[in-house]
Structures are given as structure tokens and as C-alpha cells.
Design an enzyme around this catalytic site. Structure first.
Site, PDB file in Angstrom:
ATOM      1  CB  ILE A 138      -1.056  -0.107   1.504  1.00  0.00           C
ATOM      2  CG1 ILE A 138      -0.178  -0.330   2.581  1.00  0.00           C
ATOM      3  CG2 ILE A 138      -2.123  -0.953   1.043  1.00  0.00           C
ATOM      4  CD1 ILE A 138      -1.183  -0.200   3.871  1.00  0.00           C
ATOM      5  CG  ASP A 139      -0.191   4.414  -2.726  1.00  0.00           C
ATOM      6  OD1 ASP A 139       0.497   3.329  -3.370  1.00  0.00           O
ATOM      7  OD2 ASP A 139      -1.275   4.758  -2.953  1.00  0.00           O
ATOM      8  CE  LYS A 140       6.995   9.060   3.157  1.00  0.00           C
ATOM      9  NZ  LYS A 140       7.942  10.074   2.576  1.00  0.00           N
ATOM     10  NE  ARG A 238      -2.931   8.521  -4.003  1.00  0.00           N
ATOM     11  CZ  ARG A 238      -1.644   8.730  -3.911  1.00  0.00           C
ATOM     12  NH1 ARG A 238      -0.981   7.662  -3.631  1.00  0.00           N
ATOM     13  NH2 ARG A 238      -0.966   9.731  -3.966  1.00  0.00           N
TER      14      ARG A 238
END
Length: 306
Positions: A138-140, A238
Site C-alpha cells: 500500500i502507498d506510503k 486514488r
């Protein structure tokens, strides 16, 4: 030495070269871009560029990247929020701001560094030495659940479940605007942005990407939503929500530049649920992670705005 070539879009005129390069080359920080400029590794029409050079638009930029050196990853004693652990898997609730695996510009402080300390040598090796145990990411700046494999057999099982869409990942987010339908699906292909290598975009002929959504609650100018991924493309939720005119609040890449929540430190997106079949026992398992503080603070503000 490898060479990258870019053509600057006209709309990027006036931007500093170091900032622009950090956006184009995945994993490159602004300070690393400045080092390349200091070493005269960035040029336009054969002329090295200075760190304070401002783009005029349409120029051809060439970047000489040094060969990557092997990096010896080190275990780091970083606290982890372990939701579940046994001999085969670890389910972690990742905080916002933590990078999942090491890459250029982020060789320490990552989830992998923390897992190496916590698990020792008990991590799968299928994804390579820089991503031990990592089945998905998962993204930062996205918080929440991800499962880590402690051996290769577990890794293969979990990867197969994700590929077959039998491992379910549920997310929650707050988006800008009032989403028309209470439930729906965004089915739009995603690929790397043609001019901005750090971004993904809706691209005809890109990889299939399907996101299902449900409205949890509506606020004045915002919508609190739940998502279930059928596919797992980079930045999928997103990109999909931005594509239908409802970007996630706080998203620095796909969101609004000026919004009441644009300075909250990253997208308000949380991986709240994870359902999978245990790779050894065959038991169907469900995990959940409560909303983190940054998310509940946003909800509190929205409640007061009602």
C-alpha cells in the site's frame, strides 16, 4: 551508467529542474536530483544544467544515472502494530508515512526493515532480497492492513489468492464532493502517466482496474466511502476517484491543490479490512483495523461542519 530522456511538457514551464526530476523518476528524492545536477549528470542539448535551472517547456532533458550499488538491508527496531501472527503469515497495520519496501531514496525506515528485525530470517524470498515477505503493498501515505508471508509456500498461496480475487481488501476514504450513487463500480484501465512517471492515469489499453464503492455517510461537500478492490493497480482508488471528479482529500498527487483538507499530510485513505484463506490451514480469516487518528480527526471536523 544508464540514460533517461524526457521532453518537458509546456505546462511545466517555470518549475525548478530538481523538483521536476524528483517527480519524473520513481524513488528519486529532490536532494538526490540535486546531487545529479551537481555531478553534471543532467543536461539539455548537451549542456549541463544547474540546480536552480527553471524549465521553459518543450526542452529535451537527458539524465545519466549511475549504476545502482547493492545495498545491504539492515533490520531496524521499529515498532510494528501486529494484528495477527503465526508461523506462516503476519498481518500488519501500517501507519501513514511508512514506505513498505526499500528502494532508491528509501533504504531504511521501511516496513521491510522493521519486519527483518521482528521476524529474523523468517520471511519469504520470492519477491527478491529488497522485498522479503512482501506479497502486496500500500502507498506510503495510505494507512492500514497488509499481509506478509513468512515462507515461500505461504507467499505463493497468498499471491494466487490476490491474482484470483479471492483475497479481499477493503478500504475507507473521504472524497471531495457528493458522490451521486450510494453504490457503484469504476471500471477504467490504468497505466503509467505518459509524461509524469510518478503518476498513474486512466489510459486506453492500460491494465484492467475495477473498484467497487459504497457510500458510508455524506457530509457538507464531502463523502465518506468504503471501497473493495477487484484488482490491485498502483494508486488504483486514488486514480479512479479522481477520474470521476471525486478525488480523495489530502491527496498530493491526484487531489485538489486548494481544499480545506489539502494540508492533512497525505491522502485520507485507510486499508480497513482484509479477508484471506490461511495458506496452511485453509481457514477463512477476516481482519480489521480501526481508523487511525488522522482519519478520525477529519471526521470530527466534518461532523462539526454539518
Amino acid at each position: 551508467m544508464s540514460e533517461l530522456q524526457f521532453t518537458v511538457p509546456a505546462e511545466q514551464s517555470g518549475k525548478r529542474i530538481d523538483s521536476w526530476l524528483a517527480e519524473q523518476i520513481e524513488g528519486l528524492t529532490r536532494s538526490a536530483a540535486q546531487n545529479l545536477l551537481s555531478e553534471q549528470a543532467v543536461s539539455c542539448n548537451g549542456q549541463p544544467l544547474k540546480k536552480n535551472y527553471k524549465l521553459v517547456g518543450s526542452e529535451a532533458i537527458t539524465v545519466q544515472l549511475p549504476e545502482l550499488k547493492e545495498v545491504d538491508l539492515k533490520p531496524e527496531n521499529i515498532p510494528l502494530d501486529i494484528v495477527y501472527e503465526d508461523a506462516d503469515i503476519v498481518v500488519v497495520n501500517k501507519p501513514r508515512g511508512m514506505v513498505v519496501h526499500p528502494a532508491a531514496g528509501n533504504w531504511d525506515g521501511t516496513l521491510v526493515n522493521a519486519l527483518m528485525y521482528h521476524c529474523g530470517d523468517s520471511l519469504s524470498g520470492i519477491n527478491g532480497e529488497h522485498r522479503p515477505g512482501i506479497v502486496h503493498r500500500i502507498d506510503k501515505d495510505t494507512s492500514g492492513l497488509l499481509v506478509v508471508a513468512k515462507n515461500d509456500a505461504a507467499h505463493q498461496s497468498l499471491a494466487a489468492q490476490i491474482a484470483a480475487h479471492t483475497a479481499y481488501r477493503g478500504y475507507e476514504a473521504i472524497v471531495v464532493g457528493s458522490v451521486k450513487d450510494d453504490t457503484g463500480t469504476v471500471d477504467k484501465p490504468i497505466a503509467r502517466h505518459k509524461t509524469d512517471r510518478k503518476k498513474m492515469a486512466i489510459v486506453e489499453g492500460g491494465r484492467e482496474a475495477i473498484t467497487h464503492y459504497t457510500v458510508i455517510k455524506r457530509y457538507n461537500g464531502y463523502t465518506y466511502m468504503a471501497f473493495q478492490l477487484e484488482t490491485g493497480r498502483t494508486h488504483q482508488i486514488r486514480v479512479h476517484m479522481a477520474s470521476i471528479g471525486h478525488p480523495i482529500i489530502g491527496d498530493p498527487v491526484y487531489g485538489l491543490k486548494k481544499d480545506r483538507f489539502s494540508n492533512i499530510g497525505g491522502q485520507c485513505l485507510h486499508a480497513a479490512k482484509l479477508t484471506l484463506t490461511h495458506p496452511k490451514t485453509g481457514e477463512r480469516m477476516e481482519f480489521s483495523a480501526s481508523l487511525p487518528q488522522y482519519f478520525t480527526e477529519v471526521i470530527d471536523k466534518l461532523e462539526r461542519m454539518q
